[in-house]
Structures are given as C-alpha cells and as structure tokens.
Write a protein that holds these residues in place. Structure first.
Motif, PDB file in Angstrom:
ATOM      1  N   LEU A   1      -6.870   7.831 -19.828  1.00  0.00           N
ATOM      2  CA  LEU A   1      -5.527   8.173 -19.379  1.00  0.00           C
ATOM      3  C   LEU A   1      -5.509   8.744 -17.960  1.00  0.00           C
ATOM      4  O   LEU A   1      -4.511   8.618 -17.254  1.00  0.00           O
ATOM      5  CB  LEU A   1      -4.874   9.154 -20.356  1.00  0.00           C
ATOM      6  N   GLN A   2      -6.611   9.367 -17.532  1.00  0.00           N
ATOM      7  CA  GLN A   2      -6.664   9.840 -16.149  1.00  0.00           C
ATOM      8  C   GLN A   2      -6.628   8.667 -15.175  1.00  0.00           C
ATOM      9  O   GLN A   2      -5.979   8.730 -14.131  1.00  0.00           O
ATOM     10  CB  GLN A   2      -7.913  10.690 -15.911  1.00  0.00           C
ATOM     11  N   GLU A   3      -7.323   7.609 -15.534  1.00  0.00           N
ATOM     12  CA  GLU A   3      -7.292   6.424 -14.682  1.00  0.00           C
ATOM     13  C   GLU A   3      -5.907   5.792 -14.683  1.00  0.00           C
ATOM     14  O   GLU A   3      -5.409   5.336 -13.648  1.00  0.00           O
ATOM     15  CB  GLU A   3      -8.333   5.403 -15.144  1.00  0.00           C
ATOM     16  N   VAL A   4      -5.264   5.769 -15.841  1.00  0.00           N
ATOM     17  CA  VAL A   4      -3.893   5.249 -15.929  1.00  0.00           C
ATOM     18  C   VAL A   4      -2.973   6.043 -15.006  1.00  0.00           C
ATOM     19  O   VAL A   4      -2.182   5.471 -14.250  1.00  0.00           O
ATOM     20  CB  VAL A   4      -3.380   5.315 -17.380  1.00  0.00           C
ATOM     21  N   ALA A   5      -3.074   7.362 -15.066  1.00  0.00           N
ATOM     22  CA  ALA A   5      -2.222   8.219 -14.239  1.00  0.00           C
ATOM     23  C   ALA A   5      -2.474   7.983 -12.754  1.00  0.00           C
ATOM     24  O   ALA A   5      -1.536   7.941 -11.950  1.00  0.00           O
ATOM     25  CB  ALA A   5      -2.457   9.686 -14.596  1.00  0.00           C
ATOM     26  N   ARG A   6      -3.750   7.809 -12.396  1.00  0.00           N
ATOM     27  CA  ARG A   6      -4.094   7.562 -10.990  1.00  0.00           C
ATOM     28  C   ARG A   6      -3.491   6.245 -10.510  1.00  0.00           C
ATOM     29  O   ARG A   6      -2.898   6.177  -9.430  1.00  0.00           O
ATOM     30  CB  ARG A   6      -5.617   7.541 -10.835  1.00  0.00           C
ATOM     31  N   ARG A   7      -3.618   5.207 -11.321  1.00  0.00           N
ATOM     32  CA  ARG A   7      -3.082   3.907 -10.927  1.00  0.00           C
ATOM     33  C   ARG A   7      -1.555   3.920 -10.865  1.00  0.00           C
ATOM     34  O   ARG A   7      -0.954   3.330  -9.963  1.00  0.00           O
ATOM     35  CB  ARG A   7      -3.551   2.831 -11.906  1.00  0.00           C
ATOM     36  N   ALA A   8      -0.941   4.582 -11.838  1.00  0.00           N
ATOM     37  CA  ALA A   8       0.522   4.649 -11.862  1.00  0.00           C
ATOM     38  C   ALA A   8       1.055   5.381 -10.627  1.00  0.00           C
ATOM     39  O   ALA A   8       2.063   4.969 -10.032  1.00  0.00           O
ATOM     40  CB  ALA A   8       0.998   5.338 -13.134  1.00  0.00           C
ATOM     41  N   LYS A   9       0.377   6.442 -10.238  1.00  0.00           N
ATOM     42  CA  LYS A   9       0.786   7.205  -9.048  1.00  0.00           C
ATOM     43  C   LYS A   9       0.725   6.328  -7.805  1.00  0.00           C
ATOM     44  O   LYS A   9       1.634   6.364  -6.954  1.00  0.00           O
ATOM     45  CB  LYS A   9      -0.106   8.430  -8.888  1.00  0.00           C
ATOM     46  N   LYS A  10      -0.330   5.512  -7.685  1.00  0.00           N
ATOM     47  CA  LYS A  10      -0.452   4.611  -6.543  1.00  0.00           C
ATOM     48  C   LYS A  10       0.659   3.569  -6.554  1.00  0.00           C
ATOM     49  O   LYS A  10       1.243   3.255  -5.515  1.00  0.00           O
ATOM     50  CB  LYS A  10      -1.818   3.919  -6.562  1.00  0.00           C
ATOM     51  N   MET A  11       0.975   3.033  -7.734  1.00  0.00           N
ATOM     52  CA  MET A  11       2.048   2.041  -7.834  1.00  0.00           C
ATOM     53  C   MET A  11       3.398   2.632  -7.428  1.00  0.00           C
ATOM     54  O   MET A  11       4.189   1.989  -6.732  1.00  0.00           O
ATOM     55  CB  MET A  11       2.150   1.513  -9.265  1.00  0.00           C
ATOM     56  N   MET A  12       3.648   3.860  -7.855  1.00  0.00           N
ATOM     57  CA  MET A  12       4.937   4.489  -7.564  1.00  0.00           C
ATOM     58  C   MET A  12       5.093   4.817  -6.084  1.00  0.00           C
ATOM     59  O   MET A  12       6.208   5.028  -5.602  1.00  0.00           O
ATOM     60  CB  MET A  12       5.112   5.746  -8.417  1.00  0.00           C
ATOM     61  N   ALA A  13       3.976   4.848  -5.362  1.00  0.00           N
ATOM     62  CA  ALA A  13       4.037   5.100  -3.923  1.00  0.00           C
ATOM     63  C   ALA A  13       4.229   3.800  -3.135  1.00  0.00           C
ATOM     64  O   ALA A  13       4.439   3.845  -1.920  1.00  0.00           O
ATOM     65  CB  ALA A  13       2.763   5.801  -3.460  1.00  0.00           C
ATOM     66  N   LEU A  14       4.184   2.660  -3.817  1.00  0.00           N
ATOM     67  CA  LEU A  14       4.334   1.363  -3.165  1.00  0.00           C
ATOM     68  C   LEU A  14       5.753   0.824  -3.329  1.00  0.00           C
ATOM     69  O   LEU A  14       6.478   1.216  -4.244  1.00  0.00           O
ATOM     70  CB  LEU A  14       3.345   0.352  -3.771  1.00  0.00           C
TER      71      LEU A  14
ATOM     72  N   GLU B   1       8.359  -2.472  -4.055  1.00  0.00           N
ATOM     73  CA  GLU B   1       8.320  -3.508  -5.091  1.00  0.00           C
ATOM     74  C   GLU B   1       7.526  -4.731  -4.649  1.00  0.00           C
ATOM     75  O   GLU B   1       6.795  -5.322  -5.449  1.00  0.00           O
ATOM     76  CB  GLU B   1       9.742  -3.911  -5.470  1.00  0.00           C
ATOM     77  N   GLN B   2       7.659  -5.113  -3.381  1.00  0.00           N
ATOM     78  CA  GLN B   2       6.902  -6.273  -2.909  1.00  0.00           C
ATOM     79  C   GLN B   2       5.405  -5.995  -2.896  1.00  0.00           C
ATOM     80  O   GLN B   2       4.592  -6.888  -3.193  1.00  0.00           O
ATOM     81  CB  GLN B   2       7.377  -6.678  -1.506  1.00  0.00           C
ATOM     82  N   GLU B   3       5.017  -4.763  -2.580  1.00  0.00           N
ATOM     83  CA  GLU B   3       3.599  -4.404  -2.577  1.00  0.00           C
ATOM     84  C   GLU B   3       3.039  -4.393  -4.000  1.00  0.00           C
ATOM     85  O   GLU B   3       1.901  -4.828  -4.232  1.00  0.00           O
ATOM     86  CB  GLU B   3       3.405  -3.033  -1.928  1.00  0.00           C
ATOM     87  N   VAL B   4       3.835  -3.921  -4.948  1.00  0.00           N
ATOM     88  CA  VAL B   4       3.403  -3.938  -6.338  1.00  0.00           C
ATOM     89  C   VAL B   4       3.291  -5.372  -6.838  1.00  0.00           C
ATOM     90  O   VAL B   4       2.343  -5.735  -7.545  1.00  0.00           O
ATOM     91  CB  VAL B   4       4.371  -3.129  -7.231  1.00  0.00           C
TER      92      VAL B   4
ATOM     93  N   ALA C   1       2.570  -7.933  -5.047  1.00  0.00           N
ATOM     94  CA  ALA C   1       1.336  -8.468  -4.457  1.00  0.00           C
ATOM     95  C   ALA C   1       0.108  -7.974  -5.232  1.00  0.00           C
ATOM     96  O   ALA C   1      -0.861  -8.723  -5.429  1.00  0.00           O
ATOM     97  CB  ALA C   1       1.234  -8.060  -2.990  1.00  0.00           C
ATOM     98  N   LEU C   2       0.146  -6.721  -5.683  1.00  0.00           N
ATOM     99  CA  LEU C   2      -0.946  -6.173  -6.487  1.00  0.00           C
ATOM    100  C   LEU C   2      -1.089  -6.949  -7.788  1.00  0.00           C
ATOM    101  O   LEU C   2      -2.202  -7.321  -8.187  1.00  0.00           O
ATOM    102  CB  LEU C   2      -0.680  -4.697  -6.784  1.00  0.00           C
ATOM    103  N   PHE C   3       0.028  -7.197  -8.463  1.00  0.00           N
ATOM    104  CA  PHE C   3      -0.012  -7.934  -9.724  1.00  0.00           C
ATOM    105  C   PHE C   3      -0.501  -9.369  -9.511  1.00  0.00           C
ATOM    106  O   PHE C   3      -1.160  -9.934 -10.389  1.00  0.00           O
ATOM    107  CB  PHE C   3       1.366  -7.951 -10.374  1.00  0.00           C
ATOM    108  N   ARG C   4      -0.179  -9.954  -8.372  1.00  0.00           N
ATOM    109  CA  ARG C   4      -0.665 -11.308  -8.079  1.00  0.00           C
ATOM    110  C   ARG C   4      -2.175 -11.315  -7.854  1.00  0.00           C
ATOM    111  O   ARG C   4      -2.857 -12.272  -8.237  1.00  0.00           O
ATOM    112  CB  ARG C   4       0.040 -11.870  -6.838  1.00  0.00           C
ATOM    113  N   ARG C   5      -2.685 -10.246  -7.236  1.00  0.00           N
ATOM    114  CA  ARG C   5      -4.135 -10.156  -6.997  1.00  0.00           C
ATOM    115  C   ARG C   5      -4.910  -9.887  -8.278  1.00  0.00           C
ATOM    116  O   ARG C   5      -6.087 -10.222  -8.372  1.00  0.00           O
ATOM    117  CB  ARG C   5      -4.449  -9.046  -5.986  1.00  0.00           C
TER     118      ARG C   5
END
Length: 208
Positions: free
Chosen positions: A25-38, A40-43, A45-49
């Motif tokens: 869950l710590q990793e989940v929280a870290r990733r979610a925080k990064k997504m929320m700082a991006l 929609e187009q950047e997210v 692009a992340l999902f496409r990668r």
C-alpha cells in the motif's frame, strides 16, 4: 486524445480481476500521489506506456498478469480505466475455473500467498484490486529493488519472493518502526548465499 495503437484497448479497472491476495500500500500511495500531480494527458501517456497484460479466464473474464499496483493507484487518483495490452493477452478462456487457476500458478501468473506467508485457496483471491490487503514485505522488497537485486529481471512476482525471504529474517515491527534500518538489513541479506535461487540475485559485493 490521440487515437490508440492497434495493440491497446481501453478497459475499466472494475473489469480486471486480481491474481494475488496482497500488494504494497505504500507503493500504491506513492504512485497515486505522482498521478495526482500530473495532468490528464500526462496520466494518459503513462497508461499508454504501461498497458496491463491480462489473461482471459472462464467466461472471457480478464485477470491481471501484472500492474496490480498501477490499477489500485489509478483508482486512488480518481481514474477508472487503463489500457489493455492485446499483444500480451493470454487465452485460457476454454478452461474451467479450477484448471484456470492451476495453469495460471504453473505459468507463474498467480500468487495465492498472504502477507504472513500462508498459502490460501484460489477462491480467497479478491475479485477487485480495491480489496487487496497490505503486504509490508512486498513494500520492503520494492524499496530495495536495484541495490539488493537486479531491476531488469522480469520474473513474475519477484518482489513477493524477495519479501518472503526477508520475512524469514526480520520482524514486521522493524519495517513499521524503522524502514530505513529494514532496508539496510534487506540489502545485506540479499547478498547471502541463501538468496542465490531468488530472481535477480547479484551475490555479495566485492570488498574494497
């Protein structure tokens, strides 16, 4: 949004079934925080990668082969869909439920082990990533990937394997109270001969 490549397809996270009991869950929280700082187009692009690889099970249901953390983090960040990697689709749709899970485990695509290291029946695997419980050993293993074991090894569930190894040497309380010390100990433990059969094992570092 740009059109999708032919090997990608949008899929609702609600339609993706886990193949494991836990995650970090710590990793989940870290990733979610990064997504929320991006944006929609950047997210997007992340999902496409990082499209999710899946297996088709009985009835054509989709089961995650990887990226459980990505999907859980996406939900936390407010996103309801990701992209399916059609090039990595595994078709086990003709199997019945029992045969499906047995084959998935044989192929290394299922981890029916709980956070205490106990094997559980396949039926105990939740049907949604939101219901996966925390595994601090998985969190620890992910945090030392690179220094402790090779980052380029693609063995499925390798962080869980390393987490189980670390669990045999240290207490959960150590991770909860002093993660830095737990990381330092994990890196040393990864150099022991006892770890040589684990994926990504690098051996002892040469002395200066």
């Amino acid at each position: 949004m740009a059109s999708l490549p032919v090997h990608l397809r949008a899929v609702a996270i609600d339609d993706l079934h886990p193949t494991q009991l836990t995650l970090g869950l710590q990793e989940v929280a870290r990733r979610a925080k990064k997504m929320m700082a991006l944006g929609e187009q950047e997210v997007d692009a992340l999902f496409r990668r990082k499209p999710v690889p899946c297996a088709q099970g009985p009835g054509g249901q989709l089961y995650l082969v990887d990226h459980h953390h990505l999907c859980r983090a996406a939900l936390v960040a407010g996103y309801k869909q990701v992209y399916l990697d059609l090039d990595r689709m595994i078709d086990h749709s003709r199997l019945d439920a029992r045969a499906f899970w047995e084959v998935m485990e044989q192929e290394g695509y299922c981890w029916p082990i709980d956070a205490d290291g106990n094997r559980r029946p396949f039926a105990r695997i939740p049907s949604h990533v939101r219901d996966l419980t925390d595994n601090p050993w998985r969190t620890l293993a992910r945090s030392v990937r690179g220094p402790a074991f090779r980052d380029d090894d693609e063995t499925p569930f390798k962080e869980f394997m390393w987490g189980e190894y670390f669990r045999s040497f240290m207490s959960k309380r150590l991770i909860e109270t002093d993660l830095d010390l737990a990381r330092e100990l994990a890196i040393k433990l990864a150099q022991l001969d006892e770890a040589q059969d684990l994926p990504g094992y690098m051996g002892a570092k040469p002395k200066d």
